[in-house]
Design a protein around this motif. Structure first.
Motif, PDB file in Angstrom:
ATOM      1  N   ALA A  89      77.826  35.544  38.216  1.00 15.88           N
ATOM      2  CA  ALA A  89      77.497  36.937  38.737  1.00 15.88           C
ATOM      3  C   ALA A  89      77.247  37.929  37.307  1.00 15.88           C
ATOM      4  N   LEU A  90      78.267  37.749  36.555  1.00 17.31           N
ATOM      5  CA  LEU A  90      78.515  38.619  35.516  1.00 17.31           C
ATOM      6  C   LEU A  90      77.275  38.420  34.589  1.00 17.31           C
ATOM      7  N   LEU A  91      76.611  37.259  34.337  1.00 17.18           N
ATOM      8  CA  LEU A  91      75.291  37.012  33.671  1.00 17.18           C
ATOM      9  C   LEU A  91      74.068  36.995  34.213  1.00 17.18           C
ATOM     10  N   ALA A  92      74.062  36.917  35.659  1.00 17.02           N
ATOM     11  CA  ALA A  92      72.861  37.326  36.309  1.00 17.02           C
ATOM     12  C   ALA A  92      72.765  37.548  37.578  1.00 17.02           C
ATOM     13  N   THR A  93      72.002  38.315  38.220  1.00 11.85           N
ATOM     14  CA  THR A  93      71.933  38.877  39.672  1.00 11.85           C
ATOM     15  C   THR A  93      71.970  37.595  40.544  1.00 11.85           C
ATOM     16  N   SER A  94      73.295  37.606  41.372  1.00 10.68           N
ATOM     17  CA  SER A  94      73.528  36.511  42.433  1.00 10.68           C
ATOM     18  C   SER A  94      72.209  36.338  43.074  1.00 10.68           C
ATOM     19  N   GLY A  95      71.808  34.997  43.113  1.00  8.88           N
ATOM     20  CA  GLY A  95      70.545  34.525  43.873  1.00  8.88           C
ATOM     21  C   GLY A  95      69.421  34.497  43.306  1.00  8.88           C
ATOM     22  N   SER A  96      69.281  35.126  42.068  1.00 10.53           N
ATOM     23  CA  SER A  96      68.105  35.395  41.217  1.00 10.53           C
ATOM     24  C   SER A  96      67.670  33.970  40.805  1.00 10.53           C
ATOM     25  N   PRO A  97      66.678  33.707  40.220  1.00 15.31           N
ATOM     26  CA  PRO A  97      66.194  32.471  39.457  1.00 15.31           C
ATOM     27  C   PRO A  97      66.698  32.167  38.234  1.00 15.31           C
ATOM     28  N   HIS A  98      67.332  33.375  37.634  1.00 12.15           N
ATOM     29  CA  HIS A  98      68.004  33.406  36.468  1.00 12.15           C
ATOM     30  C   HIS A  98      69.477  32.538  36.704  1.00 12.15           C
ATOM     31  N   TYR A  99      69.919  33.237  37.734  1.00 12.99           N
ATOM     32  CA  TYR A  99      71.519  32.647  38.574  1.00 12.99           C
ATOM     33  C   TYR A  99      71.231  31.333  38.812  1.00 12.99           C
TER      34      TYR A  99
END
Length: 355
Positions: A89-99
């Motif tokens: 969650a510190l690297l990408a928005t939780s639940g997003s494609p990047h996450y």
């Protein structure tokens, strides 16, 4: 090195037709336990519920192929899920494609590390963490799980942030508790606890889920504020390599090493606790099985898997004879879920990321 010990399906060696009954009962019982657990674990990490089943199917099939322990169950595990979810969650928005891509790449990295540790016979690494450290770690994870699941039990909006702040917000919103959601949660908990006290072979989790689903449908509890899971997609996704750049991989290396160590510690403890009737536990071979499960999960867009002591105990106590029980549980679990998902009140989908 004896090359035959590395052949697939070692956990099925010596299987005889008379073992089918025990494996069938154990497999169905395992599926009943896995349905609510895998959904809850996926939600705990900010994933859609079906992702937990991808992880369970991948872990079960891969361990049956490459593991050695006859009872060990691999799949989504609440011990490691909040650990890597908070870091991702510190690297990408939780639940997003990047996450999701980062989680899948992390699964591949963890699986590779654990698998290589087994191949090169590094099982001794699991002995590096002392019992007090491991106990404290698991106790902290247990507190995190309880706090994160409380809003769903009470019918309150999901909270985010630090654990202490979550506790404060939950306490401040207690007057908004939905009595129907609370009643369903307590009822399911009572059924599971009562079934466990009577016999480990009674699928209390499945009974509780079915009764809760019927209650929602018969009494129209969705109109009374009880949130339901909704429809789940049918079938497994296609295998693919997660889209993650070199910078992402470099950022994930420390986390992958940490998760891999935790997986090895828990796998070794589980393997040694459920020793076959003849012979010593093959911890290194079990590392290969669990590591292969994470690799398979990552290729199907899921997250890292781990050995599960509770599920392994269920397989052992319900009469499982081999990893055939896991091969029975995986498709059974996947088939049973759609029967209840459309109106299951047990877990809610994680909120979608803002566009």
């Amino acid at each position: 090195m004896n090359w035959r010990r590395w052949l697939p399906f070692q956990a099925l060696s010596g299987w005889q037709p008379r073992d089918l009954n025990g494996d069938l009962v154990a497999g169905l019982t395992l599926a009943a336990i896995a349905i609510p657990e895998q959904m809850a674990t996926a939600r705990l990490g900010g994933f859609a519920p079906e992702v937990g089943f991808f992880a369970f199917v991948a872990g079960s099939v891969a361990f049956a192929l490459f593991g050695a322990n006859r009872h060990l169950s691999a799949g989504a595990d609440p011990t490691i899920t909040p650990l890597f979810a908070g870091s991702l969650a510190l690297l990408a928005t939780s639940g997003s494609p990047h996450y999701l891509a980062l989680a899948a790449m992390l699964a591949l990295m963890v699986g590779l590390i654990v698998t290589l540790s087994g191949i090169f016979r590094l099982g001794w690494i699991a002995d590096l963490l002392s019992v007090p450290v491991t106990t404290g770690f698991l106790a902290g994870i247990a507190v995190h799980i309880i706090v994160s699941q409380m809003p769903g039990l009470l019918g309150l909006p999901s909270e985010s942030g630090e654990t202490l702040r979550r506790v404060g917000e939950i306490a401040g919103n207690l007057h908004l508790t939905n009595p129907w959601s609370l009643g369903l949660g307590i009822g399911v908990f009572a059924i599971v606890l009562g079934a466990e006290r009577i016999s480990a072979r009674i699928p209390g989790a499945l009974i509780g889920m079915v009764l809760a689903t019927l209650a929602v449908a018969v009494f129209g509890l969705r109109d009374r504020g009880v949130e339901v899971l909704g429809a789940l997609p049918n079938g497994l996704p296609r295998a693919y390599l997660p889209e993650a750049g070199l910078d992402d991989v470099q950022a994930l290396v420390p986390l992958a090493l940490l998760i891999a160590i935790v997986v090895m510690v828990q796998t070794a403890a589980t393997s040694r606790s459920f020793v076959p009737q003849q012979g010593d536990p093959d911890v290194n071979r079990d590392f290969v099985g669990v590591g292969a499960g994470s690799i398979a999960a990552g290729l199907f867009g899921a997250f890292a898997v781990n050995a599960s002591p509770p599920r392994t105990a269920i397989v052992s106590q319900s009469g499982g004879r081999s990893q055939l029980s896991g091969l029975i549980a995986a498709p059974s679990c996947w088939r049973l879920v759609p029967l209840a998902a459309a109106c299951s009140p047990m877990f809610r989908r994680p909120p979608l990321p803002a566009s």
